[in-house]
Design a protein around this motif. Structure first.
Motif, PDB file in Angstrom:
ATOM      1  N   GLY A  95      -2.354 -10.720  13.381  1.00  0.00           N
ATOM      2  CA  GLY A  95      -3.359 -10.636  12.333  1.00  0.00           C
ATOM      3  C   GLY A  95      -3.750  -9.213  11.990  1.00  0.00           C
ATOM      4  O   GLY A  95      -2.942  -8.290  12.045  1.00  0.00           O
ATOM      5  N   ALA A 104       6.955  -4.304   4.664  1.00  0.00           N
ATOM      6  CA  ALA A 104       6.554  -2.960   5.094  1.00  0.00           C
ATOM      7  C   ALA A 104       5.104  -2.730   4.688  1.00  0.00           C
ATOM      8  O   ALA A 104       4.819  -2.193   3.620  1.00  0.00           O
ATOM      9  CB  ALA A 104       7.483  -1.924   4.478  1.00  0.00           C
ATOM     10  N   GLY A 105       4.198  -3.175   5.542  1.00  0.00           N
ATOM     11  CA  GLY A 105       2.793  -3.101   5.194  1.00  0.00           C
ATOM     12  C   GLY A 105       2.409  -4.135   4.152  1.00  0.00           C
ATOM     13  O   GLY A 105       1.464  -3.982   3.394  1.00  0.00           O
ATOM     14  N   PHE A 106       3.176  -5.219   4.102  1.00  0.00           N
ATOM     15  CA  PHE A 106       2.907  -6.302   3.160  1.00  0.00           C
ATOM     16  C   PHE A 106       1.794  -7.169   3.723  1.00  0.00           C
ATOM     17  O   PHE A 106       1.894  -7.698   4.838  1.00  0.00           O
ATOM     18  CB  PHE A 106       4.165  -7.138   2.917  1.00  0.00           C
ATOM     19  CG  PHE A 106       3.985  -8.233   1.906  1.00  0.00           C
ATOM     20  CD1 PHE A 106       3.955  -9.573   2.296  1.00  0.00           C
ATOM     21  CD2 PHE A 106       3.832  -7.931   0.557  1.00  0.00           C
ATOM     22  CE1 PHE A 106       3.794 -10.585   1.372  1.00  0.00           C
ATOM     23  CE2 PHE A 106       3.666  -8.937  -0.379  1.00  0.00           C
ATOM     24  CZ  PHE A 106       3.643 -10.264   0.025  1.00  0.00           C
ATOM     25  N   MET A 107       0.716  -7.320   2.920  1.00  0.00           N
ATOM     26  CA  MET A 107      -0.508  -7.863   3.488  1.00  0.00           C
ATOM     27  C   MET A 107      -0.882  -9.257   2.986  1.00  0.00           C
ATOM     28  O   MET A 107      -2.054  -9.590   2.845  1.00  0.00           O
ATOM     29  CB  MET A 107      -1.671  -6.896   3.231  1.00  0.00           C
ATOM     30  CG  MET A 107      -1.496  -5.531   3.862  1.00  0.00           C
ATOM     31  SD  MET A 107      -1.224  -5.619   5.635  1.00  0.00           S
ATOM     32  CE  MET A 107      -2.854  -6.063   6.172  1.00  0.00           C
ATOM     33  N   GLY A 116       0.792  -1.238   0.000  1.00  0.00           N
ATOM     34  CA  GLY A 116       0.000   0.000   0.000  1.00  0.00           C
ATOM     35  C   GLY A 116       0.812   1.269   0.000  1.00  0.00           C
ATOM     36  O   GLY A 116       1.700   1.449  -0.824  1.00  0.00           O
ATOM     37  N   SER A 117       0.520   2.125   0.998  1.00  0.00           N
ATOM     38  CA  SER A 117       1.039   3.495   1.023  1.00  0.00           C
ATOM     39  C   SER A 117       2.571   3.559   1.016  1.00  0.00           C
ATOM     40  O   SER A 117       3.175   4.419   0.380  1.00  0.00           O
ATOM     41  CB  SER A 117       0.510   4.225   2.254  1.00  0.00           C
ATOM     42  OG  SER A 117       1.237   5.407   2.481  1.00  0.00           O
ATOM     43  N   GLY A 118       3.212   2.649   1.768  1.00  0.00           N
ATOM     44  CA  GLY A 118       4.670   2.640   1.763  1.00  0.00           C
ATOM     45  C   GLY A 118       5.322   3.663   2.666  1.00  0.00           C
ATOM     46  O   GLY A 118       6.466   4.042   2.434  1.00  0.00           O
ATOM     47  N   SER A 119       4.624   4.127   3.703  1.00  0.00           N
ATOM     48  CA  SER A 119       5.277   5.088   4.615  1.00  0.00           C
ATOM     49  C   SER A 119       6.423   4.433   5.377  1.00  0.00           C
ATOM     50  O   SER A 119       7.434   5.084   5.661  1.00  0.00           O
ATOM     51  CB  SER A 119       4.262   5.692   5.589  1.00  0.00           C
ATOM     52  OG  SER A 119       3.821   4.748   6.534  1.00  0.00           O
ATOM     53  N   ASN A 120       6.306   3.150   5.701  1.00  0.00           N
ATOM     54  CA  ASN A 120       7.439   2.452   6.329  1.00  0.00           C
ATOM     55  C   ASN A 120       8.556   2.229   5.318  1.00  0.00           C
ATOM     56  O   ASN A 120       9.742   2.295   5.688  1.00  0.00           O
ATOM     57  CB  ASN A 120       6.987   1.124   6.934  1.00  0.00           C
ATOM     58  CG  ASN A 120       6.403   1.296   8.324  1.00  0.00           C
ATOM     59  OD1 ASN A 120       7.111   1.581   9.279  1.00  0.00           O
ATOM     60  ND2 ASN A 120       5.103   1.144   8.436  1.00  0.00           N
ATOM     61  N   ILE A 135       7.039  -5.459  10.360  1.00  0.00           N
ATOM     62  CA  ILE A 135       6.552  -4.536  11.383  1.00  0.00           C
ATOM     63  C   ILE A 135       5.052  -4.757  11.531  1.00  0.00           C
ATOM     64  O   ILE A 135       4.311  -4.824  10.547  1.00  0.00           O
ATOM     65  CB  ILE A 135       6.885  -3.066  11.059  1.00  0.00           C
ATOM     66  CG1 ILE A 135       6.652  -2.202  12.296  1.00  0.00           C
ATOM     67  CG2 ILE A 135       6.138  -2.519   9.838  1.00  0.00           C
ATOM     68  CD1 ILE A 135       7.446  -0.920  12.304  1.00  0.00           C
ATOM     69  N   HIS A 136       4.644  -4.946  12.802  1.00  0.00           N
ATOM     70  CA  HIS A 136       3.238  -5.281  13.061  1.00  0.00           C
ATOM     71  C   HIS A 136       2.654  -4.275  14.042  1.00  0.00           C
ATOM     72  O   HIS A 136       3.245  -4.052  15.113  1.00  0.00           O
ATOM     73  CB  HIS A 136       3.129  -6.700  13.626  1.00  0.00           C
ATOM     74  CG  HIS A 136       1.733  -7.108  13.954  1.00  0.00           C
ATOM     75  ND1 HIS A 136       0.826  -7.505  13.005  1.00  0.00           N
ATOM     76  CD2 HIS A 136       1.081  -7.146  15.143  1.00  0.00           C
ATOM     77  CE1 HIS A 136      -0.336  -7.780  13.600  1.00  0.00           C
ATOM     78  NE2 HIS A 136      -0.212  -7.572  14.875  1.00  0.00           N
ATOM     79  N   PRO A 137       1.482  -3.726  13.750  1.00  0.00           N
ATOM     80  CA  PRO A 137       0.916  -2.646  14.573  1.00  0.00           C
ATOM     81  C   PRO A 137       0.175  -3.150  15.812  1.00  0.00           C
ATOM     82  O   PRO A 137      -1.022  -2.924  15.988  1.00  0.00           O
ATOM     83  CB  PRO A 137      -0.033  -1.939  13.605  1.00  0.00           C
ATOM     84  CG  PRO A 137      -0.500  -3.034  12.699  1.00  0.00           C
ATOM     85  CD  PRO A 137       0.670  -3.979  12.554  1.00  0.00           C
ATOM     86  N   LEU A 142       1.838   4.741  13.843  1.00  0.00           N
ATOM     87  CA  LEU A 142       2.667   4.850  12.647  1.00  0.00           C
ATOM     88  C   LEU A 142       3.914   5.696  12.899  1.00  0.00           C
ATOM     89  O   LEU A 142       4.999   5.393  12.412  1.00  0.00           O
ATOM     90  CB  LEU A 142       1.842   5.444  11.491  1.00  0.00           C
ATOM     91  CG  LEU A 142       2.197   5.069  10.055  1.00  0.00           C
ATOM     92  CD1 LEU A 142       2.300   3.569   9.844  1.00  0.00           C
ATOM     93  CD2 LEU A 142       1.192   5.691   9.092  1.00  0.00           C
ATOM     94  N   GLU A 165       6.309   3.473  14.381  1.00  0.00           N
ATOM     95  CA  GLU A 165       6.806   2.524  13.378  1.00  0.00           C
ATOM     96  C   GLU A 165       7.983   3.121  12.606  1.00  0.00           C
ATOM     97  O   GLU A 165       9.030   2.475  12.406  1.00  0.00           O
ATOM     98  CB  GLU A 165       5.681   2.147  12.402  1.00  0.00           C
ATOM     99  CG  GLU A 165       4.531   1.416  13.053  1.00  0.00           C
ATOM    100  CD  GLU A 165       3.479   0.986  12.068  1.00  0.00           C
ATOM    101  OE1 GLU A 165       3.822   0.662  10.914  1.00  0.00           O
ATOM    102  OE2 GLU A 165       2.298   0.947  12.450  1.00  0.00           O
TER     103      GLU A 165
HETATM  104  N1  LIG Z   1      -0.184  -6.911   9.394  1.00  0.00           N
HETATM  105  C1  LIG Z   1       0.621  -5.993   8.651  1.00  0.00           C
HETATM  106  C2  LIG Z   1       0.142  -4.578   8.912  1.00  0.00           C
HETATM  107  O1  LIG Z   1      -0.995  -4.352   9.314  1.00  0.00           O
HETATM  108  N2  LIG Z   1       1.044  -3.651   8.693  1.00  0.00           N
HETATM  109  C3  LIG Z   1       0.709  -2.260   8.906  1.00  0.00           C
HETATM  110  O2  LIG Z   1       0.228  -1.681   7.715  1.00  0.00           O
HETATM  111  C4  LIG Z   1       0.552  -0.311   7.736  1.00  0.00           C
HETATM  112  C5  LIG Z   1       1.277  -0.039   6.438  1.00  0.00           C
HETATM  113  O3  LIG Z   1       1.582   1.268   6.325  1.00  0.00           O
HETATM  114  P1  LIG Z   1       2.613   1.717   5.167  1.00  0.00           P
HETATM  115  O4  LIG Z   1       2.203   0.992   3.901  1.00  0.00           O
HETATM  116  O5  LIG Z   1       2.394   3.197   5.108  1.00  0.00           O
HETATM  117  O6  LIG Z   1       4.003   1.320   5.620  1.00  0.00           O
HETATM  118  C6  LIG Z   1       1.471  -0.072   8.952  1.00  0.00           C
HETATM  119  O7  LIG Z   1       0.735   0.438  10.054  1.00  0.00           O
HETATM  120  C7  LIG Z   1       1.941  -1.465   9.274  1.00  0.00           C
HETATM  121  O8  LIG Z   1       2.247  -1.664  10.645  1.00  0.00           O
END
Ligand SMILES: NCC(=O)N[C@@H]1O[C@H](COP(=O)([O-])[O-])[C@@H](O)[C@H]1O
Ligand SMILES: Nc1nc2c(c(=O)[nH]1)N[C@@H](CN(C=O)c1ccc(C(=O)N[C@@H](CCC(=O)O)C(=O)O)cc1)CN2
Length: 207
Positions: free
Chosen positions: A117, A86-89, A9-13, A107-109, A170, A173
């Motif tokens: 999960g 990094a936000g890999f789902m 997704g967004s990729g902020s991490n 990284i897990h929130p 975040l 993170e």
């Molecule tokens: N189970 C994985 C999960 O929920 N990851 C979470 O997705 C978001 C991705 O943000 P980003 O795409 O901006 O990095 C972050 O909050 C990360 O911890």
């Protein structure tokens, strides 16, 4: 060290890792970014930094195993020492996690082992928790069950919504992921059995 980052997704991490490489906190370089979803902002972030940005859409594969096999082929083309989620789902298969065991971080929130999960912020709010947070961990076959490396705690405020809590998490993170990646790229962070070691000493530090 060569780093491949997986996103959805967004990729902020991802951006935090790129920034860490560029300012010297991480002794490495992101050589490729791979997303399982097309047209996400994280791919644009990669391209903005001249980093190869690849879409491997999981919907084009008939099983987790075939997707993971294709993903591993793409990753191995770049010969990374470190793979960063990094936000890999996508849940990864044991064959895949075994291939990168000891050199793949996530990284897990949440403050694992609480709330593995999805939908972690919602679950913490609904449980009436007073604090929440984030965990960097080695990736193993057990979903979000790998040895923790770093955690950061975040208070839950009366006024919090999912969005306000997620935003505060975040921020943490983006602070601890570059720290963990930096330790790995210095050769200080290792996985020994089911324990994360920093300088050969068991670690589970809250920053
Ligand atoms: N189970 C994985 C999960 O929920 N990851 C979470 O997705 C978001 C991705 O943000 P980003 O795409 O901006 O990095 C972050 O909050 C990360 O911890
Ligand atoms: N074998 C492992 N795979 C993954 C791990 C892990 O530790 N071991 N970490 C996750 C990251 N993650 C939470 O931090 C996570 C990602 C995705 C899911 C999930 O349920 N995914 C669904 C699809 C959800 C969606 O597309 O929105 C699925 O794969 O069916 C749970 C936790 C990455 N993989």
């Amino acid at each position: 060290m060569r780093i491949v980052v997986l996103i959805s997704g967004s990729g902020s991490n991802l951006q935090a890792i790129i920034d860490g490489c560029n300012d010297g906190r991480i002794n490495g370089s992101v050589v490729a970014v791979i997303s399982n979803r097309p047209d996400v902002k994280g791919l644009e972030r990669a391209r903005n930094h001249g980093i190869e940005a690849i879409t491997l859409d999981h919907r084009n594969f008939d099983s987790r195993e075939t997707f993971d096999a294709a993903l591993a082929q793409h990753i191995d083309n770049f010969e990374p020492e470190l793979v960063i989620l990094a936000g890999f789902m996508r849940i990864l298969t044991p064959t895949f996690t075994g291939r990168y065991l000891g050199r793949m971080l996530n990284i897990h929130p949440s403050l694992l082992p609480k709330y593995p999960g999805l939908h972690t912020h919602k679950r913490a709010l609904e449980a009436g928790d007073s604090e929440h947070g984030v965990t960097v961990h080695f990736v193993t076959a057990e979903l979000d069950g790998g040895p923790a490396v770093l955690q950061a705690r975040v208070p839950i405020l009366e006024s919090d919504t999912e969005d306000t809590l997620a935003a505060r998490v975040l921020e943490q993170e983006h602070r601890i992921y570059p720290q963990a990646a930096g330790w790995f790229c210095e050769g200080r962070l290792t996985l020994q059995g089911n324990a994360a070691l920093l300088d050969n000493t068991p670690i589970n530090t809250t920053l």
